[in-house]
Design a protein around this motif. Sequence first.
Motif, PDB file in Angstrom:
ATOM      1  N   UNK A  83       0.933  -1.332   0.008  1.00 19.03           N
ATOM      2  CA  UNK A  83      -0.104   0.042  -0.043  1.00 19.03           C
ATOM      3  C   UNK A  83       0.809   0.996   0.059  1.00 19.03           C
ATOM      4  N   UNK A  84       0.730   2.148   1.080  1.00 23.34           N
ATOM      5  CA  UNK A  84       1.565   3.397   0.925  1.00 23.34           C
ATOM      6  C   UNK A  84       2.686   2.985   1.675  1.00 23.34           C
ATOM      7  N   UNK A  85       2.934   1.679   2.195  1.00 24.88           N
ATOM      8  CA  UNK A  85       3.977   1.116   2.771  1.00 24.88           C
ATOM      9  C   UNK A  85       4.140  -0.233   2.427  1.00 24.88           C
ATOM     10  N   UNK A  86       5.262  -0.980   2.252  1.00 24.12           N
ATOM     11  CA  UNK A  86       5.669  -2.193   1.862  1.00 24.12           C
ATOM     12  C   UNK A  86       6.689  -2.867   2.809  1.00 24.12           C
ATOM     13  N   UNK A  87       6.753  -4.080   2.941  1.00 27.56           N
ATOM     14  CA  UNK A  87       7.813  -4.813   3.663  1.00 27.56           C
ATOM     15  C   UNK A  87       8.699  -5.642   2.671  1.00 27.56           C
ATOM     16  N   UNK A  88      10.052  -5.177   2.721  1.00 29.33           N
ATOM     17  CA  UNK A  88      11.051  -5.902   1.982  1.00 29.33           C
ATOM     18  C   UNK A  88      12.132  -6.358   2.824  1.00 29.33           C
ATOM     19  N   UNK A  89      12.422  -7.636   2.966  1.00 28.27           N
ATOM     20  CA  UNK A  89      13.680  -7.895   3.574  1.00 28.27           C
ATOM     21  C   UNK A  89      13.416  -7.682   5.161  1.00 28.27           C
ATOM     22  N   UNK A  90      12.098  -7.796   5.452  1.00 29.53           N
ATOM     23  CA  UNK A  90      12.031  -7.559   6.916  1.00 29.53           C
ATOM     24  C   UNK A  90      11.670  -6.041   7.305  1.00 29.53           C
ATOM     25  N   UNK A  91      12.178  -5.304   6.392  1.00 29.43           N
ATOM     26  CA  UNK A  91      12.274  -3.689   6.782  1.00 29.43           C
ATOM     27  C   UNK A  91      10.818  -3.207   6.267  1.00 29.43           C
ATOM     28  N   UNK A  92      10.471  -2.148   6.550  1.00 27.19           N
ATOM     29  CA  UNK A  92       9.419  -1.374   6.068  1.00 27.19           C
ATOM     30  C   UNK A  92       9.803  -0.166   5.286  1.00 27.19           C
ATOM     31  N   UNK A  93       9.031   0.104   4.143  1.00 31.13           N
ATOM     32  CA  UNK A  93       9.556   1.135   3.608  1.00 31.13           C
ATOM     33  C   UNK A  93       8.366   2.014   3.043  1.00 31.13           C
ATOM     34  N   UNK A  94       8.406   3.213   2.845  1.00 25.81           N
ATOM     35  CA  UNK A  94       7.139   4.265   2.017  1.00 25.81           C
ATOM     36  C   UNK A  94       7.377   3.783   0.759  1.00 25.81           C
ATOM     37  N   UNK A  95       6.221   3.330   0.369  1.00 22.52           N
ATOM     38  CA  UNK A  95       6.183   2.759  -1.147  1.00 22.52           C
ATOM     39  C   UNK A  95       5.480   3.303  -2.372  1.00 22.52           C
ATOM     40  N   UNK A  96       6.277   3.669  -3.334  1.00 23.60           N
ATOM     41  CA  UNK A  96       5.628   4.049  -4.394  1.00 23.60           C
ATOM     42  C   UNK A  96       5.699   3.360  -5.625  1.00 23.60           C
ATOM     43  N   UNK A  97       5.771   2.143  -5.619  1.00 26.55           N
ATOM     44  CA  UNK A  97       6.047   1.375  -6.709  1.00 26.55           C
ATOM     45  C   UNK A  97       4.711   0.519  -6.926  1.00 26.55           C
ATOM     46  N   UNK A  98       3.525   0.680  -6.278  1.00 26.41           N
ATOM     47  CA  UNK A  98       2.519  -0.060  -6.551  1.00 26.41           C
ATOM     48  C   UNK A  98       1.169   0.702  -7.043  1.00 26.41           C
ATOM     49  N   UNK A  99       0.458   0.277  -7.898  1.00 20.90           N
ATOM     50  CA  UNK A  99      -0.610   1.076  -8.479  1.00 20.90           C
ATOM     51  C   UNK A  99      -2.139   0.745  -7.726  1.00 20.90           C
ATOM     52  N   UNK A 100      -2.076   0.606  -6.297  1.00 18.71           N
ATOM     53  CA  UNK A 100      -2.923   0.454  -5.345  1.00 18.71           C
ATOM     54  C   UNK A 100      -3.537   1.766  -5.005  1.00 18.71           C
ATOM     55  N   UNK A 101      -4.147   2.593  -6.083  1.00 21.26           N
ATOM     56  CA  UNK A 101      -4.672   4.028  -5.911  1.00 21.26           C
ATOM     57  C   UNK A 101      -5.465   4.178  -4.838  1.00 21.26           C
TER      58      UNK A 101
END
Length: 446
Positions: free
Chosen positions: A89-107
């Motif tokens: 969503x606005x955030x995502x978890x990669x490798x156990x870390x949380x990121x602010x996410x701008x790579x998904x079109x879950x508008x």
Amino acid sequence: MIKPKLPALAAGLKNKLIQQALERKLRQLDTERDGGATPLIRGVGATIPEDFYRFHLHPGYKQIRIIHDGAARLGLQDPFFKLHEGNATDQTTIGGQTYINYASYNYLGMSGDPVVTQAAKAAIDRYGTSVSASRLVSGERPVHRELEMALARLYEVDDAVTFVSGHATNVSTIGYLFGPRDLVLHDEFIHNSVLQGIQLAGAQRLPFPHNDWRALDRLLEEHRKTFERVLIVLEGIYSMDGDYPDLPRFVEIKRRHRAFLMVDEAHSLGVLGAHGRGIREHFGLAGTDVDIWMGTLSKTLAGCGGYIAGESALVEHLKFLAPGFLYSVGMPPSVAAASLAALKHMLTVPQRVATLQARGRFFLEQARAAGVDTGSSQGLAVVPAILRSSIKATQLSSQLFERGINVQPIVYPAVPEKSARLRFFISCLHSEAQIEQTIEALAALT
Ligand code: PMP
């Protein structure tokens, strides 16, 4: 990470040098790899060049290796196939870390919304996970038609048909409806799926400059009479640039020249218009002003697949004859149910659409104020940061990742080198604080 020092070479020259060095390396690797292992072949087969029967010599594969090996030599992190460990969503978890996410079109945040999730689960309980046949034969389930009728109502047209892939929707629809005596005119930034459809159709193809309806009009003045059917294809919001066409102008032109008009609403549904009904709502047009409404279920509608909405003759046509529908399995009921629930839900939460539009505007204003080149973006769900170098885009994406921000670089050959960029997808779930943090980081790194 140590930043490699690159001499200030023109992007073209730099790429050429990297390419030459890598080609040398590839030749060496190819010699080492084989080492005389291939048995001697006699007869006709012996005259066939290796390029024609070995995948590692396929031009596409060689190009991928050149790009990947070049990136590795420059110490760049591979930005592709990152593993997201939960819902993005606005955030995502990669490798156990949380990121602010701008790579998904879950508008509109519909993927992961309990209403949508529940609908998908209920459909699995009732229908299982697959319809196990093409819709035409025994794959039809009530939820398919419910979704299609809801889409038809959304555009105020007769009917709609859904396909299992958005990309295949364009390929199969254009590929089936048009042929060698026809012409397809399209915006120069049109999506790959449209180009593939035109190729399949064997129709003539003429791109026109981005959003330039005057240029389109001139092309039609010159060429309309030479062809039988003529199709004009636009996007409701352009997926790489985040701007949109002056649709009423295009409607007037298509009428005057007796052409068909197709609008790909992939990034416009849920984003434009007060209720997210897309570019039609934004301009207050009738559903029948456009001949072929196309869209995807994979963005705002939290599913997977595509649709065509329009008059009955068009939809019936496709349902009986478009190979991508006819010879392909029906959509899993859980996906159709998720998209139907997302569509119904969208119409009850216009505040999400308003928030998405406001956050997009906020992102655009902040980025512009920080001196970021956002091109022609209107701040509608898609905002690029144009860097004009694939290397820079990849480096910046990885530096932002180190600061907890996930954004995808769009590099050559997906776009020409001169328009390599980062592409930010905005969601209604992003907060102003997340956006401020992102722009601060972007400004500090550029
Ligand atoms: N049209 C446009 C404008 C797109 O951006 C995309 C891909 N996101 C597609 C069609 C293909 O849709 P899908 O990814 O759902 O197959």
